[in-house]
Motif scaffolding. Structure first.
Motif, PDB file in Angstrom:
ATOM      1  N   GLY A  97      18.523  83.133  52.888  1.00 50.17           N
ATOM      2  CA  GLY A  97      18.823  83.673  54.129  1.00 50.17           C
ATOM      3  C   GLY A  97      20.117  84.508  54.135  1.00 50.17           C
ATOM      4  O   GLY A  97      20.504  85.550  54.548  1.00 50.17           O
ATOM      5  N   LEU A 101      20.678  88.554  54.917  1.00 48.58           N
ATOM      6  CA  LEU A 101      21.679  88.681  55.952  1.00 48.58           C
ATOM      7  C   LEU A 101      22.726  89.782  55.479  1.00 48.58           C
ATOM      8  O   LEU A 101      23.269  90.911  56.055  1.00 48.58           O
ATOM      9  CB  LEU A 101      22.379  87.511  56.539  1.00 48.58           C
ATOM     10  CG  LEU A 101      21.837  87.137  57.986  1.00 48.58           C
ATOM     11  CD1 LEU A 101      22.860  86.162  58.395  1.00 48.58           C
ATOM     12  CD2 LEU A 101      21.803  88.244  58.931  1.00 48.58           C
ATOM     13  N   LEU A 141      15.027  84.935  59.926  1.00 46.37           N
ATOM     14  CA  LEU A 141      16.255  84.653  59.982  1.00 46.37           C
ATOM     15  C   LEU A 141      15.979  83.353  60.925  1.00 46.37           C
ATOM     16  O   LEU A 141      16.909  82.365  60.817  1.00 46.37           O
ATOM     17  CB  LEU A 141      17.095  85.478  60.515  1.00 46.37           C
ATOM     18  CG  LEU A 141      18.057  86.156  59.628  1.00 46.37           C
ATOM     19  CD1 LEU A 141      19.141  85.096  59.148  1.00 46.37           C
ATOM     20  CD2 LEU A 141      17.215  86.839  58.539  1.00 46.37           C
TER      21      LEU A 141
END
Length: 247
Positions: A97, A101, A141
């Protein structure tokens, strides 16, 4: 029923509930910034719908994860080691994750900085994204933040009803704040860059957590609050300058 009544009469349970709601709302800020930036790349008529669907699915996902809490807790158990450092499923999810990002924020910064980037690995010539692609990215997410949120909640209380109420309260706040935040970000281009910087910082924090380096959340949010305060002052200066120019 008796269990719920006993829980409602327990002052410690109310303290845990208030603390957990506050924590879930703060953790939801990260998710909300990403959703706002991502959905602003959709056609205007689809943005609100995408935000509501994305946040609604986030609620369903978190409640579903609470139903499998026994499995979620085991995600913190080591599954393999590299050079003597153990990694769990939670670590791998946080690292994945975080990398996503950082990549996504870097891609958006590259697009905003270079007005004519051409064809490259970031594919920034495509300004908008599809509705389905936006929902998929929001869910990716959501999963990362949801698992981290649930594991943190388990560490604060053992009562499932408290966790459920906290999750519903936090997602409700996200739902109410999504449109105003997205419109504010869209109306202030410099805020977009600041928000993208926040996403990179949050991504690096997730990666660090995945590798076992604990980063106190208070430091992260204090830095975000300080940067936001400076940006508010910059906006006030620009507004004052425009008024002077008008006169």
């Amino acid at each position: 029923m008796d269990y719920l009544l006993q829980l409602a009469a327990d002052p410690a349970a109310w303290v845990a509930l208030v603390t957990l709601v506050a924590m879930e709302i703060v953790l939801g800020i990260d998710n909300l910034i990403f959703i706002s930036i991502l959905t602003n790349k959709l056609p205007a008529q689809h943005r609100t719908k995408a935000r509501r669907i994305g946040i609604g699915l986030a609620l369903i996902m978190r409640l579903g994860l609470l139903g499998t809490i026994a499995i979620i807790v085991t995600l913190t158990q080591p599954i393999f080691s590299v050079f003597g450092h153990p990694f769990s499923w939670r670590d791998l999810i946080l690292i994945s994750g975080g990398l996503f990002l950082v990549w996504k924020a870097t891609k958006e910064i590259h697009h905003n900085v270079d007005p004519d980037p051409g064809s490259d690995m970031f594919e920034t010539s495509k300004v908008s994204i599809g509705f389905g692609a936006a929902i998929v990215q929001i869910l990716m997410l959501d999963l990362v933040f949801s698992i981290d949120s649930i594991i943190t909640a388990v560490g604060m209380t053992e009562h499932i009803p408290i966790m459920i109420i906290a999750v519903i309260a936090a997602v409700t706040v996200m739902l109410l704040a999504a449109d105003p935040l997205a419109k504010f970000i869209e109306a202030n281009p410099t805020v977009v860059m600041l928000a993208l910087g926040f996403l990179i910082m949050i991504g690096m924090t997730l990666i660090a957590e995945g590798f076992g380096a604990h980063v106190p959340k208070g430091y992260v949010y204090a830095a975000m609050a300080f940067s936001s305060g400076i940006e508010v002052l910059n906006m006030m200066v620009r507004r004052a300058s425009r008024k002077k120019g008008a006169h």
